[in-house]
Design a protein around this motif. Structure first.
Motif, PDB file in Angstrom:
ATOM      1  N   LEU A   1       0.806  -1.219   0.000  1.00 42.05           N
ATOM      2  CA  LEU A   1       0.000   0.000   0.000  1.00 42.05           C
ATOM      3  C   LEU A   1       0.841   1.272   0.000  1.00 42.05           C
ATOM      4  CD1 LEU A   1      -2.891  -0.982   2.460  1.00 42.05           C
ATOM      5  CD2 LEU A   1      -2.819  -1.125  -0.037  1.00 42.05           C
ATOM      6  N   SER A   2       2.119   1.147   0.312  1.00 41.10           N
ATOM      7  CA  SER A   2       3.015   2.304   0.255  1.00 41.10           C
ATOM      8  C   SER A   2       3.744   2.390  -1.080  1.00 41.10           C
ATOM      9  CB  SER A   2       4.036   2.248   1.398  1.00 41.10           C
ATOM     10  OG  SER A   2       4.870   1.105   1.274  1.00 41.10           O
ATOM     11  N   GLY A   3       3.349   1.521  -2.026  1.00 38.84           N
ATOM     12  CA  GLY A   3       3.938   1.560  -3.356  1.00 38.84           C
ATOM     13  C   GLY A   3       5.311   0.927  -3.434  1.00 38.84           C
TER      14      GLY A   3
ATOM     15  N   HIS B   1      12.314  -2.782  -2.759  1.00 37.14           N
ATOM     16  CA  HIS B   1      12.330  -1.673  -1.795  1.00 37.14           C
ATOM     17  C   HIS B   1      12.531  -2.210  -0.372  1.00 37.14           C
ATOM     18  CE1 HIS B   1      10.348   0.219  -5.255  1.00 37.14           C
ATOM     19  NE2 HIS B   1      10.613   1.402  -4.716  1.00 37.14           N
ATOM     20  N   ALA B   2      11.817  -3.297  -0.052  1.00 35.34           N
ATOM     21  CA  ALA B   2      11.937  -3.883   1.290  1.00 35.34           C
ATOM     22  C   ALA B   2      13.338  -4.426   1.527  1.00 35.34           C
ATOM     23  CB  ALA B   2      10.904  -4.991   1.461  1.00 35.34           C
ATOM     24  N   ALA B   3      13.922  -5.024   0.501  1.00 34.51           N
ATOM     25  CA  ALA B   3      15.250  -5.632   0.644  1.00 34.51           C
ATOM     26  C   ALA B   3      16.327  -4.587   0.912  1.00 34.51           C
ATOM     27  CB  ALA B   3      15.588  -6.437  -0.608  1.00 34.51           C
TER      28      ALA B   3
ATOM     29  N   ILE C   1       5.218   5.928  -2.358  1.00 35.71           N
ATOM     30  CA  ILE C   1       4.322   7.066  -2.148  1.00 35.71           C
ATOM     31  C   ILE C   1       5.042   8.272  -1.530  1.00 35.71           C
ATOM     32  CG2 ILE C   1       2.260   5.639  -1.942  1.00 35.71           C
ATOM     33  CD1 ILE C   1       2.458   5.909   1.083  1.00 35.71           C
ATOM     34  N   ASN C   2       6.252   8.057  -1.070  1.00 34.53           N
ATOM     35  CA  ASN C   2       7.066   9.155  -0.533  1.00 34.53           C
ATOM     36  C   ASN C   2       8.119   9.621  -1.540  1.00 34.53           C
ATOM     37  OD1 ASN C   2       5.842   9.232   2.117  1.00 34.53           O
ATOM     38  ND2 ASN C   2       6.897   7.298   2.528  1.00 34.53           N
ATOM     39  N   GLY C   3       8.023   9.106  -2.771  1.00 31.49           N
ATOM     40  CA  GLY C   3       8.964   9.506  -3.815  1.00 31.49           C
ATOM     41  C   GLY C   3      10.328   8.857  -3.694  1.00 31.49           C
TER      42      GLY C   3
END
Length: 278
Positions: free
Chosen positions: A101-103, A108-110, A136-138
């Motif tokens: 949900l945060s895109g 990104h998680a890794a 979502i935070n760019g």
């Protein structure tokens, strides 16, 4: 949620994790999620090798928590071995493309948790576009890696920066919604000179590549404009004199035959056109 590398309390982390919240709601946590939560990587691989485990892993994309994270997202937050990530993606290939949900993707998680270079490289290979995605935070994966530089040692971070900048060279200079680039996050995190130089080199390559693309676009536009100028425009049927407007130019008319017929007619009727003597 942030976890420092120096002091990771796994049980406390898991008790506050959205997976624990979701499990409390349903009271039916899957075996797949339980093994990931306990970091039982070898047990997870053995479980996936069974018929039931393979079926469970194949539906991993449906096992999302309240934050939209799937088991691959969650595993990557816990710095798994690359063979675990490979097994999860093999059983459910589309899971590597799923965003929470945060895109954020699994890549990104890794990078946010300091995963190994082999895991980051595997995820980048399976989903090359993820390296250029902003959440979502760019924040791109490169920005997240530099923002969470305390999870990496200097040599590791240099390799991660090289890998991500090669995967998405045109987003190296991208800024997040706070107006900070990957280089600025890295400097604020107190990285070494080697990391800064690697980022500066990646930025220079990005600017050169963007310049080359602009020059190529300008060249193509110029060639097209020159071609349109040199192109011969055939006159339309309406631009011809009225006597020829009803002639279908697309059909080849045998004017030679028509001329011959006119000449023969004049020879046969030559006397009719000779004026009589007074």
């Amino acid at each position: 949620m942030s976890v420092t590398k120096e002091n990771i309390d796994v049980h406390s982390f898991l008790s506050r994790s959205p997976w624990a919240v979701e499990a409390a709601k349903t009271n039916q946590p899957t075996q797949l999620v339980t093994l990931i939560s306990n970091r039982r990587w070898n047990g997870l691989v053995l479980y996936i090798s069974t018929k039931h485990g393979s079926l469970d892993a194949s539906k991993a994309i449906e096992q999302v928590n309240e934050k939209g994270q799937n088991p691959l997202h969650f595993a990557c937050l816990l710095s798994p071995p690359v063979f675990v990530v490979a097994d999860l993606v093999r059983e459910c290939p589309e899971i590597v493309f799923q965003l929470d949900l945060s895109g954020q993707s699994a890549l990104h998680a890794a990078v946010s948790s300091g995963s190994s270079l082999s895991v980051i490289q595997f995820l980048t290979t399976k989903n090359p576009l993820a390296a250029s995605l902003s959440d979502i935070n760019g924040k791109t994966p490169l920005i997240l890696a530099c923002e969470n530089c305390n999870f990496f040692n200097d040599g590791h971070l240099v390799q991660v920066v090289k890998l991500l900048s090669q995967a998405s060279p045109l987003t190296v200079d991208k800024e997040d919604f706070d107006g900070m680039s990957a280089l600025e996050h890295a400097i604020c995190g107190g990285v070494t000179k080697d990391v800064v130089k690697t980022l500066q080199k990646a930025l220079a390559n990005a600017w050169d590549k963007r310049k080359e693309e602009k020059e190529e676009i300008s060249r193509v536009v110029f060639l097209k404009s020159q071609a349109s100028k040199n192109e011969k425009v055939l006159p339309s049927n309406k631009s011809l004199p009225p006597i020829y407007q009803e002639v279908n130019i697309s059909k080849k008319v045998n004017l030679t035959k028509a001329n011959k017929m006119s000449s023969s007619f004049l020879r046969r009727n030559r006397g009719a056109f000779v004026p009589k003597a007074a």
